[in-house]
Design a protein around this motif. Structure first.
Motif, PDB file in Angstrom:
ATOM      1  N   MET A  87       0.814  -1.212   0.000  1.00 19.74           N
ATOM      2  CA  MET A  87       0.000   0.000   0.000  1.00 19.74           C
ATOM      3  C   MET A  87       0.847   1.262   0.000  1.00 19.74           C
ATOM      4  N   SER A  88       0.361   2.266  -0.738  1.00 28.40           N
ATOM      5  CA  SER A  88       1.028   3.554  -0.833  1.00 28.40           C
ATOM      6  C   SER A  88       0.583   4.463   0.306  1.00 28.40           C
ATOM      7  N   VAL A  89       1.492   5.324   0.744  1.00 29.77           N
ATOM      8  CA  VAL A  89       1.120   6.302   1.781  1.00 29.77           C
ATOM      9  C   VAL A  89       0.510   7.552   1.147  1.00 29.77           C
ATOM     10  N   TYR A  90       0.485   7.608  -0.173  1.00 26.55           N
ATOM     11  CA  TYR A  90      -0.060   8.769  -0.871  1.00 26.55           C
ATOM     12  C   TYR A  90      -1.431   8.433  -1.430  1.00 26.55           C
ATOM     13  N   GLY A  91      -2.035   9.376  -2.126  1.00 24.79           N
ATOM     14  CA  GLY A  91      -3.392   9.191  -2.600  1.00 24.79           C
ATOM     15  C   GLY A  91      -3.518   8.283  -3.807  1.00 24.79           C
ATOM     16  N   ASP A  92      -2.472   8.145  -4.586  1.00 21.58           N
ATOM     17  CA  ASP A  92      -2.561   7.337  -5.789  1.00 21.58           C
ATOM     18  C   ASP A  92      -2.608   5.844  -5.453  1.00 21.58           C
TER      19      ASP A  92
ATOM     20  N   ALA B 284       4.528   0.565 -10.472  1.00 18.41           N
ATOM     21  CA  ALA B 284       4.753  -0.631 -11.289  1.00 18.41           C
ATOM     22  C   ALA B 284       4.212  -0.450 -12.700  1.00 18.41           C
ATOM     23  N   LEU B 285       3.039   0.150 -12.816  1.00 19.80           N
ATOM     24  CA  LEU B 285       2.445   0.345 -14.138  1.00 19.80           C
ATOM     25  C   LEU B 285       3.216   1.371 -14.951  1.00 19.80           C
ATOM     26  N   THR B 286       3.755   2.377 -14.286  1.00 14.88           N
ATOM     27  CA  THR B 286       4.567   3.379 -14.977  1.00 14.88           C
ATOM     28  C   THR B 286       5.819   2.741 -15.558  1.00 14.88           C
ATOM     29  N   GLU B 287       6.418   1.829 -14.807  1.00 10.17           N
ATOM     30  CA  GLU B 287       7.624   1.158 -15.277  1.00 10.17           C
ATOM     31  C   GLU B 287       7.322   0.112 -16.339  1.00 10.17           C
ATOM     32  N   LEU B 288       6.233  -0.635 -16.157  1.00  7.21           N
ATOM     33  CA  LEU B 288       5.887  -1.701 -17.100  1.00  7.21           C
ATOM     34  C   LEU B 288       5.439  -1.177 -18.456  1.00  7.21           C
ATOM     35  N   ARG B 289       4.719  -0.063 -18.454  1.00  9.67           N
ATOM     36  CA  ARG B 289       4.110   0.501 -19.659  1.00  9.67           C
ATOM     37  C   ARG B 289       3.238  -0.533 -20.388  1.00  9.67           C
ATOM     38  N   PRO B 290       2.266  -1.112 -19.677  1.00  9.55           N
ATOM     39  CA  PRO B 290       1.378  -2.073 -20.347  1.00  9.55           C
ATOM     40  C   PRO B 290       0.410  -1.364 -21.278  1.00  9.55           C
ATOM     41  N   VAL B 291      -0.137  -2.119 -22.217  1.00  9.22           N
ATOM     42  CA  VAL B 291      -1.170  -1.548 -23.082  1.00  9.22           C
ATOM     43  C   VAL B 291      -2.508  -1.518 -22.361  1.00  9.22           C
TER      44      VAL B 291
ATOM     45  N   ILE C 139      -3.038   6.178 -12.581  1.00  8.95           N
ATOM     46  CA  ILE C 139      -2.264   5.329 -13.486  1.00  8.95           C
ATOM     47  C   ILE C 139      -1.943   6.110 -14.767  1.00  8.95           C
ATOM     48  N   PRO C 140      -0.879   5.745 -15.477  1.00  7.10           N
ATOM     49  CA  PRO C 140      -0.492   6.487 -16.684  1.00  7.10           C
ATOM     50  C   PRO C 140      -1.631   6.562 -17.703  1.00  7.10           C
ATOM     51  N   PRO C 141      -1.806   7.699 -18.352  1.00  2.00           N
ATOM     52  CA  PRO C 141      -2.938   7.883 -19.258  1.00  2.00           C
ATOM     53  C   PRO C 141      -2.897   7.010 -20.508  1.00  2.00           C
TER      54      PRO C 141
ATOM     55  N   ASP D 122     -15.532   8.500 -10.344  1.00  2.00           N
ATOM     56  CA  ASP D 122     -14.251   8.011 -10.845  1.00  2.00           C
ATOM     57  C   ASP D 122     -14.415   7.013 -11.987  1.00  2.00           C
ATOM     58  N   LEU D 123     -15.633   6.528 -12.204  1.00  2.56           N
ATOM     59  CA  LEU D 123     -15.877   5.627 -13.338  1.00  2.56           C
ATOM     60  C   LEU D 123     -15.606   6.318 -14.666  1.00  2.56           C
ATOM     61  N   ARG D 124     -15.627   7.647 -14.673  1.00  3.87           N
ATOM     62  CA  ARG D 124     -15.365   8.360 -15.928  1.00  3.87           C
ATOM     63  C   ARG D 124     -13.935   8.147 -16.421  1.00  3.87           C
ATOM     64  N   ASN D 125     -13.051   7.720 -15.524  1.00  5.72           N
ATOM     65  CA  ASN D 125     -11.665   7.474 -15.905  1.00  5.72           C
ATOM     66  C   ASN D 125     -11.441   6.058 -16.427  1.00  5.72           C
ATOM     67  N   ILE D 126     -12.488   5.238 -16.396  1.00  3.35           N
ATOM     68  CA  ILE D 126     -12.403   3.852 -16.857  1.00  3.35           C
ATOM     69  C   ILE D 126     -12.786   3.791 -18.328  1.00  3.35           C
ATOM     70  N   GLN D 127     -11.996   3.065 -19.104  1.00  5.88           N
ATOM     71  CA  GLN D 127     -12.243   3.009 -20.549  1.00  5.88           C
ATOM     72  C   GLN D 127     -13.112   1.831 -20.967  1.00  5.88           C
ATOM     73  N   SER D 128     -13.166   0.779 -20.140  1.00  9.32           N
ATOM     74  CA  SER D 128     -14.071  -0.330 -20.429  1.00  9.32           C
ATOM     75  C   SER D 128     -14.379  -1.065 -19.134  1.00  9.32           C
ATOM     76  N   THR D 129     -15.580  -1.636 -19.055  1.00 10.55           N
ATOM     77  CA  THR D 129     -15.982  -2.429 -17.899  1.00 10.55           C
ATOM     78  C   THR D 129     -16.418  -3.810 -18.364  1.00 10.55           C
ATOM     79  N   HIS D 130     -16.185  -4.816 -17.514  1.00  9.56           N
ATOM     80  CA  HIS D 130     -16.444  -6.201 -17.883  1.00  9.56           C
ATOM     81  C   HIS D 130     -16.867  -6.979 -16.646  1.00  9.56           C
ATOM     82  N   GLN D 131     -17.620  -8.043 -16.835  1.00  6.39           N
ATOM     83  CA  GLN D 131     -18.086  -8.831 -15.702  1.00  6.39           C
ATOM     84  C   GLN D 131     -16.970  -9.693 -15.126  1.00  6.39           C
TER      85      GLN D 131
END
Length: 205
Positions: free
Chosen positions: A126-131, A137-144, A157-159, A179-188
Motif C-alpha cells: 500500500m502507498s502512503v499517498y493518494g494514488d 509498477a504500471l509506470t515502469e511496465l508501460r502495459p497496453v 495510473i499512466p494515461p 471516478d468511473l469516468r476514468n475507466i475506458q471499459s468495464t467487464h463482468q
C-alpha cells in the motif's frame, strides 16, 4: 525479436478466487466453514456468515494469511482460459497485485500451479499517498492495458494505459461514482475482457 506488449492483471478478484480462500482461512482459524449469506456481496466478510473480529481472534485469523494461503487460491472460472487466449494472441501477462512483498513468490507459484501462462508477479504494498499502490509498477511496465476489480486502484495510473474494470459482485461494491469516468471499459470478468479486447482487433503485433 520485438518486445511483446504487456497486459497487467490484478490477482484477487481477477485471476484468483479470494472469496473462497477467505472462507477456507476462516475454517483454518476457527474450525467452522462459514455459510454463504450473500452470493452477490463484493467483500468477503459480507458474503459469509462471519463476525467482526478483534484482539486475539483477529490476530489468529490474520496468521492464516500466510505462504500456504497465498500459494493456494483457486482460479476464478474462465480466468486461466482467458489468459491463454491473450497469451496466444502475443501478449505478455504480468500480475500486478496489492500484497506484501514477502508473498510475491507464493503468488507466482499459485499462478503457475493453477495453469496460468504468467511468469512475472509484481507485489505492490500500500502507498502512503493518494494514488494507487500500483502506479509505480504500471509506470515502469508501460502495459497496453491494466485489468483490476477495484476502482480506487486506477487512480493516477499512466494515461496511455487502457483502464479495464472488472465489476463482479455488485452488493457493497466500491466500483461506483464519478471516478468511473476514468475507466475506458468495464467487464463482468476476465473472460469477458479477453473476448472483448481480442474482438477489437487488439491482437499483439
Amino acid at each position: 525479436m520485438p518486445k511483446k506488449e504487456i497486459i497487467a492483471l490484478d490477482g484477487d478478484g481477477v485471476l484468483l478466487d479470494y472469496h473462497t480462500a477467505y472462507r477456507f482461512a476462516w475454517e483454518r482459524a476457527f474450525g467452522v466453514l462459514p455459510e454463504i449469506v450473500d452470493p452477490q456481496a463484493y467483500w468477503a466478510m459480507d458474503r459469509y456468515e462471519v463476525r467482526r473480529l478483534e484482539g486475539e481472534e483477529r490476530a489468529r485469523f490474520r496468521q492464516c494469511f500466510d505462504h500456504v494461503h497465498w500459494s493456494s487460491l483457486p482460479a476464478l472460472p474462465g480466468a486461466v482460459e482467458a489468459c491463454h487466449r491473450l497469451n496466444d494472441a502475443g501478449y505478455e501477462l504480468v500480475c500486478v497485485t496489492a500484497i506484501g512483498m514477502e508473498f510475491e513468490q507464493a503468488r507466482l507459484a499459485n499462478l503457475r500451479n493453477a495453469g496460468f501462462p504468467i511468469e512475472r508477479v509484481i507485489a505492490t504494498p500500500m502507498s502512503v499517498y493518494g494514488d494507487s499502490p500500483k502506479v509505480a509498477a504500471l509506470t515502469e511496465l508501460r502495459p497496453v492495458a491494466f485489468v483490476d476489480d477495484y476502482l480506487p486502484y486506477f487512480a493516477g495510473i499512466p494515461p496511455h494505459v487502457h483502464a479495464a474494470l472488472i465489476l463482479r459482485e455488485p452488493n457493497g461494491s466500491p466500483n461506483v461514482g464519478p471516478d468511473l469516468r476514468n475507466i475506458q471499459s468495464t467487464h463482468q470478468d476476465l473472460a469477458a475482457f479477453a473476448g472483448w479486447w481480442l474482438e477489437q482487433g487488439r491482437g499483439a503485433a
